[in-house]
Design an enzyme around this catalytic site. Structure first.
Site, PDB file in Angstrom:
ATOM      1  N   ASP A 397       0.935  -0.961   0.235  1.00 47.82           N
ATOM      2  CA  ASP A 397      -0.272   0.088   0.040  1.00 47.82           C
ATOM      3  C   ASP A 397       0.766   1.261  -0.160  1.00 47.82           C
ATOM      4  O   ASP A 397       0.574   2.771  -0.915  1.00 47.82           O
ATOM      5  CB  ASP A 397      -0.857  -0.202   1.729  1.00 47.82           C
ATOM      6  CG  ASP A 397      -2.261  -1.146   1.451  1.00 47.82           C
ATOM      7  OD1 ASP A 397      -2.028  -1.580   0.086  1.00 47.82           O
ATOM      8  OD2 ASP A 397      -2.008  -1.007   2.417  1.00 47.82           O
TER       9      ASP A 397
HETATM   10  P1  NAP Z   1       1.037  -4.343   2.795  1.00 44.28           P
HETATM   11  O1  NAP Z   1       0.586  -3.015   1.946  1.00 44.28           O
HETATM   12  O2  NAP Z   1       0.008  -4.599   3.942  1.00 44.28           O
HETATM   13  O3  NAP Z   1       1.373  -5.276   2.191  1.00 44.28           O
HETATM   14  C1  NAP Z   1       2.334  -6.250   2.861  1.00 44.28           C
HETATM   15  C2  NAP Z   1       2.135  -7.332   1.871  1.00 44.28           C
HETATM   16  O4  NAP Z   1       3.638  -8.003   1.812  1.00 44.28           O
HETATM   17  C3  NAP Z   1       1.719  -7.887   0.978  1.00 44.28           C
HETATM   18  O5  NAP Z   1       0.980  -7.695  -0.385  1.00 44.28           O
HETATM   19  C4  NAP Z   1       2.129  -9.372   0.923  1.00 44.28           C
HETATM   20  O6  NAP Z   1       2.058 -10.048  -0.462  1.00 44.28           O
HETATM   21  C5  NAP Z   1       3.554  -9.387   1.115  1.00 44.28           C
HETATM   22  N1  NAP Z   1       4.313 -10.616   2.078  1.00 44.28           N
HETATM   23  C6  NAP Z   1       3.390 -10.721   3.762  1.00 44.28           C
HETATM   24  N2  NAP Z   1       4.319 -11.846   3.677  1.00 44.28           N
HETATM   25  C7  NAP Z   1       5.692 -11.851   3.233  1.00 44.28           C
HETATM   26  C8  NAP Z   1       6.963 -12.824   3.073  1.00 44.28           C
HETATM   27  N3  NAP Z   1       6.849 -13.389   3.948  1.00 44.28           N
HETATM   28  N4  NAP Z   1       7.890 -12.151   2.315  1.00 44.28           N
HETATM   29  C9  NAP Z   1       7.229 -11.682   0.931  1.00 44.28           C
HETATM   30  N5  NAP Z   1       6.225 -10.817   1.405  1.00 44.28           N
HETATM   31  C10 NAP Z   1       5.481 -11.475   2.008  1.00 44.28           C
HETATM   32  O7  NAP Z   1       2.219  -2.861   3.871  1.00 44.28           O
HETATM   33  P2  NAP Z   1       3.386  -1.715   4.204  1.00 44.28           P
HETATM   34  O8  NAP Z   1       2.768  -1.757   2.636  1.00 44.28           O
HETATM   35  O9  NAP Z   1       3.836  -1.735   5.001  1.00 44.28           O
HETATM   36  O10 NAP Z   1       2.078  -1.085   3.945  1.00 44.28           O
HETATM   37  C11 NAP Z   1       0.571  -1.235   5.590  1.00 44.28           C
HETATM   38  C12 NAP Z   1       0.045  -1.351   5.415  1.00 44.28           C
HETATM   39  O11 NAP Z   1      -0.923  -1.296   7.094  1.00 44.28           O
HETATM   40  C13 NAP Z   1      -0.934   0.558   5.366  1.00 44.28           C
HETATM   41  O12 NAP Z   1      -2.431   0.195   4.321  1.00 44.28           O
HETATM   42  C14 NAP Z   1      -1.094   1.316   6.194  1.00 44.28           C
HETATM   43  O13 NAP Z   1      -2.070   2.291   6.210  1.00 44.28           O
HETATM   44  C15 NAP Z   1      -1.717  -0.314   6.937  1.00 44.28           C
HETATM   45  N6  NAP Z   1      -1.654   0.097   8.327  1.00 44.28           N
HETATM   46  C16 NAP Z   1      -0.771   0.202   9.276  1.00 44.28           C
HETATM   47  C17 NAP Z   1      -0.366   0.279  10.898  1.00 44.28           C
HETATM   48  C18 NAP Z   1       1.024   1.681  10.766  1.00 44.28           C
HETATM   49  O14 NAP Z   1       0.727   1.493  12.613  1.00 44.28           O
HETATM   50  N7  NAP Z   1       1.417   1.034  10.277  1.00 44.28           N
HETATM   51  C19 NAP Z   1      -1.392  -0.210  11.223  1.00 44.28           C
HETATM   52  C20 NAP Z   1      -2.603  -0.497  10.533  1.00 44.28           C
HETATM   53  C21 NAP Z   1      -2.129  -0.752   9.383  1.00 44.28           C
HETATM   54  P3  NAP Z   1       2.331 -11.209  -0.304  1.00 44.28           P
HETATM   55  O15 NAP Z   1       1.057 -11.813   0.305  1.00 44.28           O
HETATM   56  O16 NAP Z   1       1.872 -11.742  -1.768  1.00 44.28           O
HETATM   57  O17 NAP Z   1       3.628 -11.895  -0.203  1.00 44.28           O
END
Ligand code: NAP
Length: 478
Positions: A397
């Protein structure tokens, strides 16, 4: 004023100062670990202050000491076990649970004083009105914090989903009804001492009603808001039992949580009102038509290593998947090989990458990545056009260009890392699954993007091996 009271005040003063220094230190990665320890010492001193106060108070029977000792042992043991067992990826749920415990404590303290008035420290004259108002605030905010935090934990853990009716306008009517019920109970409690349990039930249900409808990318905001609430509830409980320490500490936690909430809202370009009343972003996003990916290019770790060999500047973008794979140590190894080759290395940190504020900073600090290489979004975004290679590791994201150029995207308006402006982008993830917000990522279809499919740890291990075989970093790294 007896000697014991003077000692108690002195200890509490030191505790408050240490807590303030601890909260200040948490704002910098470099000082965060020591700041956390400082805050823990402050809490231990606060407990000591309460115990000294108890010792100096006559009429405390021995069964009270038994409760104190048992409570301290059970609570301390649970805290120690949790800190050892909880993995970094489950930290947001843990924080939610801790917030809930804070809310519950304030609720129980206020209930104790309301049900057994003698347990209160002062309750005469106009003090009685202050005490009644404090009890109402402590019960109201404490119950909302407790039930809301339990729901937040359940949602983060995947135990709870947002029910369909919670995404309809009906939820506003229900929540307004519960708020009105709580208000009536609060007025009755202050006026006639009646309505305590109605207030507990009304505010507990309100906590559930408000939190259950929130989802997706808005969860971090809710967690920090609940953290702020737990501080407010503690401050109110401080008024209830006449503890200056609790009032000051609660106010500090309340203010710090509120500032963090604002920072998180800004990072996601959402207003607090929108987060609280806008509904579940994740749910609406997953319902949207995502479409199929077109023209995806993928490559192996070997091809990635060949591109890296000739790069001058490389930026790693860590995300939630890096934490899941626990690949931070091998990432550091890869970075060291590149640096030994004279390649400039940096890490781009998005404020909400991962699942909790500061998640990536903590993860990389665990692998001893130099702090000065962690560059925040605003600083690194203008640098992408002169970056040769970006490697996105388990992030999704936070690198989605639709947040900038697709007004129909649920992420639209959220500031993201403009990685597609680099010459070459490698995206390391296991497949084409969506990230937390549940939406498609147009970065994967860009002509300068190559997917490197696999677990982040395995891909980085393969990359390190390929780089070594190519002789990258040989001059200085053995
Ligand atoms: P993300 O959008 O959740 O994407 C994480 C990606 O990691 C997934 O698409 C997944 O794809 C991949 N993944 C999972 N396990 C993996 C592994 N073992 N090896 C390689 N890839 C792996 O993460 P982000 O870009 O860090 O974004 C964070 C999101 O979470 C935002 O939408 C944010 O608003 C939200 N959020 C943030 C917080 C905070 O406080 N930081 C709290 C709650 C929510 P695959 O399954 O295809 O591998």
């Amino acid at each position: 004023m007896t000697a014991a009271v003077v000692i108690k005040y002195a200890i509490e003063l030191v505790a408050v100062l240490l807590l303030a220094l601890g909260i200040k230190g948490l704002s910098k990665v470099r000082s965060a670990r020591a700041a956390n320890q400082l805050a823990a010492v402050a809490m231990a001193l606060a407990v000591l202050g309460v115990l000294i106060n108890f010792l100096s108070t006559s009429g405390i029977d021995s069964s009270a000491w038994l409760w104190i000792i048992v409570g301290t042992l059970v609570g301390g043991l649970l805290g120690a076990i949790t800190s050892q067992k909880v993995p970094m990826t489950a930290m947001p749920e843990t924080v939610a649970l801790f917030n809930g415990c804070g809310g519950m404590s304030s609720l129980l303290v206020a209930l104790g004083v309301a049900l057994v008035p003698a347990a209160g420290s002062d309750g005469e004259g106009s003090g009685a009105l202050v005490e009644a108002i404090s009890i109402v605030v402590s019960v109201f905010v404490g119950a909302i914090t407790f039930s809301g935090s339990v729901v937040a934990m359940g949602k983060l853990q995947g135990w709870l989903d947002t029910p369909a009716w919670m995404q309809s306008k009906l939820r506003h009517a229900i929540n307004i009804g519960l708020a009105a019920l709580s208000l009536v109970a609060a007025i009755a409690l202050i006026g006639s001492g009646q309505g305590l349990w109605l207030l507990v039930i009304g505010s507990s249900l309100l906590g559930i009603g408000v939190t259950l409808s929130i989802g997706g990318a808005d969860m971090p905001v809710v967690i920090s808001l609940l953290n702020s609430y737990s501080g407010v509830a503690a401050a109110a409980a401080g008024f209830v039992v006449g503890s200056q320490m609790l009032i000051v500490a609660g106010a500090m936690v309340g203010a710090a949580g509120l500032i963090l909430t604002q920072v998180m809202c800004n990072a996601m370009n959402r207003s607090l009102v929108n987060v609280l009343f806008g509904g579940a972003l994740g749910a609406s996003a997953s319902a949207a038509d995502q479409g199929e990916y077109q023209g995806i290019t993928s490559c192996s770790a070997e091809e990635c290593a060949l591109t890296l060999e000739t790069a001058q500047r490389v930026v790693f973008v860590p995300g939630y998947g890096l934490a899941v794979a626990q690949a931070q140590h091998i990432l550091r190894e890869v970075a060291e090989l590149l640096e030994a080759q004279g390649i400039d290395v940096a890490y781009a940190i998005h404020p909400v990458a991962g699942r909790m504020p500061g998640h990536m900073n903590v993860l990389l600090a665990e692998a001893d990545v130099p702090y000065e290489q962690l560059i925040e979004m605003e600083t690194i975004n203008p640098e992408f056009p002169r970056t040769d290679v970006v490697i996105v590791l388990g992030a999704n994201d936070v690198v989605n260009p639709q947040a900038r150029n697709d007004p129909s995207s649920p992420l639209y308006g959220m500031p993201v890392l403009n990685v597609e402006e680099a010459t070459t982008v490698f995206v390391v993830k296991r497949g084409l699954s969506a990230g937390y917000a549940g939406i498609k990522n147009s970065l994967f279809e860009r002509p300068n993007t190559s997917m490197v499919f696999g677990d982040a740890k395995k891909v980085l291990s393969g990359l390190a091996q390929e780089l070594r075989e190519l002789g990258v970093g040989k001059a200085k790294v053995g």
